[in-house]
Motif scaffolding. Structure first.
Motif, PDB file in Angstrom:
ATOM      1  N   LEU A  93       0.847  -1.191   0.000  1.00 24.37           N
ATOM      2  CA  LEU A  93       0.000   0.000   0.000  1.00 24.37           C
ATOM      3  C   LEU A  93       0.883   1.241   0.000  1.00 24.37           C
ATOM      4  CD1 LEU A  93      -2.536  -1.145   2.739  1.00 24.37           C
ATOM      5  CD2 LEU A  93      -2.572  -1.635   0.285  1.00 24.37           C
ATOM      6  N   LEU A  94       0.455   2.244  -0.749  1.00 23.42           N
ATOM      7  CA  LEU A  94       1.316   3.410  -0.946  1.00 23.42           C
ATOM      8  C   LEU A  94       0.499   4.695  -1.001  1.00 23.42           C
ATOM      9  CD1 LEU A  94       4.217   3.569  -3.503  1.00 23.42           C
ATOM     10  CD2 LEU A  94       2.477   5.341  -3.528  1.00 23.42           C
ATOM     11  N   ARG A  95       0.952   5.683  -0.257  1.00 22.43           N
ATOM     12  CA  ARG A  95       0.450   7.056  -0.381  1.00 22.43           C
ATOM     13  C   ARG A  95       1.638   7.937  -0.760  1.00 22.43           C
ATOM     14  NH1 ARG A  95      -4.686   7.999   1.795  1.00 22.43           N
ATOM     15  NH2 ARG A  95      -5.421   6.420   3.273  1.00 22.43           N
ATOM     16  N   THR A  96       1.440   8.785  -1.738  1.00 21.66           N
ATOM     17  CA  THR A  96       2.501   9.709  -2.115  1.00 21.66           C
ATOM     18  C   THR A  96       2.507  10.893  -1.154  1.00 21.66           C
ATOM     19  OG1 THR A  96       1.207  11.133  -3.594  1.00 21.66           O
ATOM     20  CG2 THR A  96       2.060   9.063  -4.519  1.00 21.66           C
ATOM     21  N   GLU A  97       3.333  11.881  -1.462  1.00 20.71           N
ATOM     22  CA  GLU A  97       3.423  13.073  -0.610  1.00 20.71           C
ATOM     23  C   GLU A  97       2.212  13.991  -0.742  1.00 20.71           C
ATOM     24  OE1 GLU A  97       4.041  14.772  -4.464  1.00 20.71           O
ATOM     25  OE2 GLU A  97       4.679  12.874  -3.586  1.00 20.71           O
ATOM     26  N   ALA A  98       1.344  13.729  -1.719  1.00 20.06           N
ATOM     27  CA  ALA A  98       0.217  14.627  -1.999  1.00 20.06           C
ATOM     28  C   ALA A  98      -0.804  14.635  -0.856  1.00 20.06           C
ATOM     29  CB  ALA A  98      -0.465  14.205  -3.295  1.00 20.06           C
ATOM     30  N   ASP A  99      -1.407  15.774  -0.621  1.00 17.89           N
ATOM     31  CA  ASP A  99      -2.435  15.930   0.410  1.00 17.89           C
ATOM     32  C   ASP A  99      -3.786  15.535  -0.181  1.00 17.89           C
ATOM     33  OD1 ASP A  99      -3.980  16.607   2.563  1.00 17.89           O
ATOM     34  OD2 ASP A  99      -3.753  18.781   2.334  1.00 17.89           O
ATOM     35  N   THR A 100      -3.954  14.230  -0.416  1.00 17.31           N
ATOM     36  CA  THR A 100      -5.208  13.700  -0.954  1.00 17.31           C
ATOM     37  C   THR A 100      -5.547  12.407  -0.213  1.00 17.31           C
ATOM     38  OG1 THR A 100      -4.283  12.193  -2.628  1.00 17.31           O
ATOM     39  CG2 THR A 100      -4.465  14.518  -3.242  1.00 17.31           C
ATOM     40  N   ASP A 101      -6.753  11.897  -0.455  1.00 17.83           N
ATOM     41  CA  ASP A 101      -7.162  10.627   0.149  1.00 17.83           C
ATOM     42  C   ASP A 101      -6.647   9.422  -0.639  1.00 17.83           C
ATOM     43  OD1 ASP A 101      -8.538  11.843   2.216  1.00 17.83           O
ATOM     44  OD2 ASP A 101     -10.432  11.915   1.103  1.00 17.83           O
ATOM     45  N   CYS A 102      -6.041   9.658  -1.782  1.00 13.17           N
ATOM     46  CA  CYS A 102      -5.646   8.556  -2.662  1.00 13.17           C
ATOM     47  C   CYS A 102      -4.550   7.688  -2.041  1.00 13.17           C
ATOM     48  CB  CYS A 102      -5.146   9.096  -3.999  1.00 13.17           C
ATOM     49  SG  CYS A 102      -6.441   9.850  -5.015  1.00 13.17           S
ATOM     50  N   ALA A 103      -4.819   6.404  -2.001  1.00 10.84           N
ATOM     51  CA  ALA A 103      -3.819   5.407  -1.618  1.00 10.84           C
ATOM     52  C   ALA A 103      -3.943   4.254  -2.599  1.00 10.84           C
ATOM     53  CB  ALA A 103      -4.038   4.927  -0.189  1.00 10.84           C
ATOM     54  N   TYR A 104      -2.813   3.662  -2.945  1.00  8.31           N
ATOM     55  CA  TYR A 104      -2.782   2.659  -4.008  1.00  8.31           C
ATOM     56  C   TYR A 104      -2.342   1.305  -3.463  1.00  8.31           C
ATOM     57  CZ  TYR A 104      -2.732   7.071  -6.521  1.00  8.31           C
ATOM     58  OH  TYR A 104      -3.034   8.335  -6.959  1.00  8.31           O
ATOM     59  N   GLN A 105      -2.831   0.256  -4.111  1.00  9.13           N
ATOM     60  CA  GLN A 105      -2.463  -1.110  -3.739  1.00  9.13           C
ATOM     61  C   GLN A 105      -1.767  -1.777  -4.921  1.00  9.13           C
ATOM     62  OE1 GLN A 105      -5.011  -3.606  -1.215  1.00  9.13           O
ATOM     63  NE2 GLN A 105      -5.096  -5.086  -2.883  1.00  9.13           N
ATOM     64  N   ILE A 106      -0.585  -2.351  -4.642  1.00  9.90           N
ATOM     65  CA  ILE A 106       0.232  -2.983  -5.683  1.00  9.90           C
ATOM     66  C   ILE A 106       0.578  -4.396  -5.211  1.00  9.90           C
ATOM     67  CG2 ILE A 106       2.380  -2.836  -7.000  1.00  9.90           C
ATOM     68  CD1 ILE A 106       2.353   0.225  -6.192  1.00  9.90           C
ATOM     69  N   PRO A 107       0.135  -5.441  -5.911  1.00 12.30           N
ATOM     70  CA  PRO A 107       0.432  -6.809  -5.472  1.00 12.30           C
ATOM     71  C   PRO A 107       1.879  -7.207  -5.774  1.00 12.30           C
ATOM     72  CG  PRO A 107      -0.839  -6.845  -7.507  1.00 12.30           C
ATOM     73  CD  PRO A 107      -0.731  -5.406  -7.098  1.00 12.30           C
ATOM     74  N   LEU A 108       2.533  -7.814  -4.790  1.00 18.63           N
ATOM     75  CA  LEU A 108       3.909  -8.292  -4.943  1.00 18.63           C
ATOM     76  C   LEU A 108       3.909  -9.811  -4.800  1.00 18.63           C
ATOM     77  CD1 LEU A 108       5.713  -5.722  -2.595  1.00 18.63           C
ATOM     78  CD2 LEU A 108       5.206  -5.491  -5.039  1.00 18.63           C
ATOM     79  N   ASP A 109       4.258 -10.507  -5.859  1.00 19.49           N
ATOM     80  CA  ASP A 109       4.268 -11.971  -5.840  1.00 19.49           C
ATOM     81  C   ASP A 109       5.638 -12.460  -5.376  1.00 19.49           C
ATOM     82  OD1 ASP A 109       4.046 -14.664  -6.222  1.00 19.49           O
ATOM     83  OD2 ASP A 109       3.266 -14.546  -8.274  1.00 19.49           O
ATOM     84  N   LEU A 110       5.728 -12.848  -4.110  1.00 19.24           N
ATOM     85  CA  LEU A 110       7.002 -13.307  -3.556  1.00 19.24           C
ATOM     86  C   LEU A 110       7.412 -14.668  -4.114  1.00 19.24           C
ATOM     87  CD1 LEU A 110       6.632 -12.299   0.219  1.00 19.24           C
ATOM     88  CD2 LEU A 110       7.344 -10.912  -1.745  1.00 19.24           C
ATOM     89  N   GLY A 111       6.519 -15.314  -4.833  1.00 20.81           N
ATOM     90  CA  GLY A 111       6.821 -16.606  -5.424  1.00 20.81           C
ATOM     91  C   GLY A 111       7.510 -16.516  -6.770  1.00 20.81           C
ATOM     92  N   LYS A 112       7.888 -15.317  -7.197  1.00 14.48           N
ATOM     93  CA  LYS A 112       8.513 -15.152  -8.510  1.00 14.48           C
ATOM     94  C   LYS A 112      10.014 -14.897  -8.452  1.00 14.48           C
ATOM     95  CE  LYS A 112       4.545 -13.840 -11.328  1.00 14.48           C
ATOM     96  NZ  LYS A 112       3.982 -12.851 -12.276  1.00 14.48           N
ATOM     97  N   PHE A 113      10.593 -14.967  -7.258  1.00 16.12           N
ATOM     98  CA  PHE A 113      12.039 -14.773  -7.139  1.00 16.12           C
ATOM     99  C   PHE A 113      12.523 -15.466  -5.873  1.00 16.12           C
ATOM    100  CE2 PHE A 113      10.104 -11.443  -4.683  1.00 16.12           C
ATOM    101  CZ  PHE A 113      10.944 -11.235  -3.603  1.00 16.12           C
ATOM    102  N   SER A 114      13.840 -15.614  -5.771  1.00 16.10           N
ATOM    103  CA  SER A 114      14.425 -16.275  -4.596  1.00 16.10           C
ATOM    104  C   SER A 114      14.913 -15.255  -3.585  1.00 16.10           C
ATOM    105  CB  SER A 114      15.593 -17.159  -5.019  1.00 16.10           C
ATOM    106  OG  SER A 114      15.132 -18.254  -5.773  1.00 16.10           O
TER     107      SER A 114
END
Length: 231
Positions: free
Chosen positions: A210-231
């Protein structure tokens, strides 16, 4: 004919590399990573990169690369419609996830480039291990564009979401010394370190970041990270 195709498919699946993030290096993974760096086998995937750039109104990393966690679908729609408009805040451009294996790969490359051999025993020795990530830590690098200034680096909020919905803060954060000014805004790489296992996440799970930038907004983003794709 169908049976032959089924056997071929099964063989392909069995031959395909099986990955999962390795929280603590052991002999087998270390040997595979080192052998890959020395060209004795195909390189092992030691990191995952998610491309968050936008082309043709879509994320290069795929339609599900980014979804809205807070603020509504308009947050993502605005990003896709104007990826270079930083009046509403900076934009993450790329995200890379890695662990101890990736650091070992660079160590092995450095040894090879200096005409040295790196053994598994030497790689796992305390002296070498002390220069890598602590056991159980995961590193997340986020390349950002459009920051209004260098001080805004500290305004980013980044969390992992645990299996129970609990938000997991990084144990520490820093940044790479690559920040530069372009057209009145700044770009560079932010770095965060997490301990997913302590929060009940598995080494092969797909983990929401989950990520919020420095902007003063309600926007927060979700980015899936697949830990099964690397060692």
């Amino acid at each position: 004919m169908n049976r032959h195709l089924t056997l071929l498919t099964l063989c392909s699946l069995l031959a395909a590399p099986a990955y999962a993030w390795v929280p603590k290096l052991e002999d087998t993974t270390a040997k595979n990573v080192i052998d890959g760096a020395y060209g004795r086998r195909d390189p092992v995937a030691t990191y995952l990169t998610v491309d968050l750039s936008v082309k043709g109104g879509a994320f290069v990393g795929g339609k599900d690369a980014v979804t809205a966690f807070d603020g509504g679908a308009a947050c993502v729609a605005d990003w896709l419609a104007a990826p270079d408009d930083f009046t509403k805040g900076s934009r993450p451009a790329q995200l890379t996830v890695s662990g101890q294996a990736d650091q070992l790969y660079f160590q092995a490359q450095d040894a090879r480039n200096n005409f040295q051999n790196l053994s598994v025993k030497a790689a796992l020795a305390e002296d070498s291990a002390s220069r890598r990530l602590p056991d159980g830590q995961l590193r997340v690098d986020i390349g950002v564009r459009g920051l209004p200034g260098e001080k805004a680096r500290g305004a980013y909020l980044v969390r992992l979401k645990g299996p129970d919905g609990k938000l997991i803060a990084p144990v520490r954060s820093t940044y790479v010394n690559d920040f530069k000014q372009e057209g009145g805004t700044w770009s560079g790489t932010l770095v965060y370190y997490f301990e997913p296992l302590k929060a009940g996440l598995g080494a092969s799970d797909t983990v929401p970041l989950l990520l919020r930038t420095e902007a003063d907004t309600d926007c927060a983003y979700q980015i899936p990270l697949d830990l099964g794709k690397f060692s």
